[in-house]
Motif scaffolding. Structure first.
Motif, PDB file in Angstrom:
ATOM      1  N   GLY A   1       0.840  -1.199   0.000  1.00  0.00           N
ATOM      2  CA  GLY A   1       0.000   0.000   0.000  1.00  0.00           C
ATOM      3  C   GLY A   1       0.868   1.239   0.000  1.00  0.00           C
ATOM      4  O   GLY A   1       1.850   1.305   0.748  1.00  0.00           O
ATOM      5  N   LEU A   2       0.525   2.212  -0.836  1.00  0.00           N
ATOM      6  CA  LEU A   2       1.333   3.416  -0.969  1.00  0.00           C
ATOM      7  C   LEU A   2       0.500   4.677  -0.797  1.00  0.00           C
ATOM      8  O   LEU A   2      -0.574   4.807  -1.378  1.00  0.00           O
ATOM      9  CB  LEU A   2       2.011   3.462  -2.344  1.00  0.00           C
ATOM     10  CG  LEU A   2       2.889   2.272  -2.727  1.00  0.00           C
ATOM     11  CD1 LEU A   2       3.417   2.452  -4.146  1.00  0.00           C
ATOM     12  CD2 LEU A   2       4.021   2.088  -1.736  1.00  0.00           C
ATOM     13  N   ASP A   3       1.035   5.606  -0.005  1.00  0.00           N
ATOM     14  CA  ASP A   3       0.494   6.957   0.108  1.00  0.00           C
ATOM     15  C   ASP A   3       1.497   7.866  -0.592  1.00  0.00           C
ATOM     16  O   ASP A   3       2.552   8.183  -0.037  1.00  0.00           O
ATOM     17  CB  ASP A   3       0.328   7.357   1.577  1.00  0.00           C
ATOM     18  CG  ASP A   3      -0.175   8.775   1.729  1.00  0.00           C
ATOM     19  OD1 ASP A   3      -1.000   9.208   0.901  1.00  0.00           O
ATOM     20  OD2 ASP A   3       0.260   9.465   2.667  1.00  0.00           O
ATOM     21  N   VAL A   4       1.195   8.254  -1.824  1.00  0.00           N
ATOM     22  CA  VAL A   4       2.130   8.998  -2.664  1.00  0.00           C
ATOM     23  C   VAL A   4       1.921  10.496  -2.475  1.00  0.00           C
ATOM     24  O   VAL A   4       0.831  11.013  -2.717  1.00  0.00           O
ATOM     25  CB  VAL A   4       1.952   8.633  -4.161  1.00  0.00           C
ATOM     26  CG1 VAL A   4       2.934   9.391  -5.023  1.00  0.00           C
ATOM     27  CG2 VAL A   4       2.094   7.126  -4.357  1.00  0.00           C
ATOM     28  N   GLY A   5       2.961  11.173  -2.059  1.00  0.00           N
ATOM     29  CA  GLY A   5       2.938  12.623  -1.940  1.00  0.00           C
ATOM     30  C   GLY A   5       3.937  13.235  -2.894  1.00  0.00           C
ATOM     31  O   GLY A   5       4.523  12.539  -3.733  1.00  0.00           O
ATOM     32  N   SER A   6       4.167  14.525  -2.765  1.00  0.00           N
ATOM     33  CA  SER A   6       5.134  15.181  -3.644  1.00  0.00           C
ATOM     34  C   SER A   6       6.555  15.075  -3.110  1.00  0.00           C
ATOM     35  O   SER A   6       7.520  15.225  -3.853  1.00  0.00           O
ATOM     36  CB  SER A   6       4.764  16.650  -3.833  1.00  0.00           C
ATOM     37  OG  SER A   6       4.740  17.302  -2.580  1.00  0.00           O
ATOM     38  N   LYS A   7       6.696  14.763  -1.802  1.00  0.00           N
ATOM     39  CA  LYS A   7       8.025  14.669  -1.188  1.00  0.00           C
ATOM     40  C   LYS A   7       8.320  13.299  -0.588  1.00  0.00           C
ATOM     41  O   LYS A   7       9.479  12.965  -0.375  1.00  0.00           O
ATOM     42  CB  LYS A   7       8.174  15.730  -0.096  1.00  0.00           C
ATOM     43  CG  LYS A   7       8.105  17.139  -0.643  1.00  0.00           C
ATOM     44  CD  LYS A   7       8.247  18.159   0.449  1.00  0.00           C
ATOM     45  CE  LYS A   7       8.103  19.562  -0.158  1.00  0.00           C
ATOM     46  NZ  LYS A   7       8.147  20.585   0.872  1.00  0.00           N
ATOM     47  N   THR A   8       7.283  12.535  -0.291  1.00  0.00           N
ATOM     48  CA  THR A   8       7.481  11.216   0.302  1.00  0.00           C
ATOM     49  C   THR A   8       6.437  10.224  -0.196  1.00  0.00           C
ATOM     50  O   THR A   8       5.376  10.624  -0.681  1.00  0.00           O
ATOM     51  CB  THR A   8       7.374  11.262   1.850  1.00  0.00           C
ATOM     52  OG1 THR A   8       6.062  11.684   2.207  1.00  0.00           O
ATOM     53  CG2 THR A   8       8.429  12.162   2.472  1.00  0.00           C
ATOM     54  N   VAL A   9       6.757   8.952  -0.032  1.00  0.00           N
ATOM     55  CA  VAL A   9       5.816   7.870  -0.285  1.00  0.00           C
ATOM     56  C   VAL A   9       5.767   7.026   0.992  1.00  0.00           C
ATOM     57  O   VAL A   9       6.780   6.444   1.395  1.00  0.00           O
ATOM     58  CB  VAL A   9       6.243   6.983  -1.475  1.00  0.00           C
ATOM     59  CG1 VAL A   9       5.289   5.800  -1.645  1.00  0.00           C
ATOM     60  CG2 VAL A   9       6.300   7.794  -2.755  1.00  0.00           C
TER      61      VAL A   9
END
Length: 140
Positions: A5-13
């Motif tokens: 499961g991934l929470d993709v952001g602009s600076k971190t995953v």
């Protein structure tokens, strides 16, 4: 069957993994990324996919509150597309509206965690919530 499961952001995953039976999600880590310099952490994800023998990936889809797709959701869809092409795994999407807000509330209420400590774990906890919501939805 292990699911990432991934929470993709602009600076971190934020990264979470399911147990082998697909019942529970556990947080693994937070991978730093840099969208502007085209670094997306795929090398580290490949290591995790091999280590856990991942069969499927679930990417959080941050829809707008009115259920439309905005720039962040488009970025998540593109990230998922790249994952499919690189790793030849099935990628599904889980609506993640308010998961980061829920994760932050949980850390404040239950752990009384300072702001600096929350920033270090919030994306991993959000990934756990995204994956757990997906697992719960698939169980029915």
């Amino acid at each position: 069957m292990r699911i990432l499961g991934l929470d993709v952001g602009s600076k971190t995953v934020g990264v979470a993994i399911s147990d082998p039976l697909g019942w529970t999600a556990q947080g693994i880590e937070i991978i730093p990324i840099d969208e502007q310099n085209q670094y997306f952490g795929f090398d580290r994800l490949e290591e995790l996919i091999n280590q856990y023998k991942v069969d499927k990936i679930v990417v959080g889809l941050p829809k707008n509150m009115n259920n439309t797709i905005g720039p962040r959701a488009e970025a998540s869809l593109e990230y998922g597309k790249q994952l499919e092409e690189l790793f030849h795994l099935s990628v599904e999407y889980q609506d993640e509206r308010l998961t980061t807000v829920q994760a932050e509330r949980m850390l404040i209420e239950q752990a009384n965690t300072s702001r600096s400590k929350r920033k270090k774990v919030i994306d991993k906890l959000a990934a756990v919530m995204i994956l757990q919501n997906y697992l719960d939805r698939k169980a029915y």
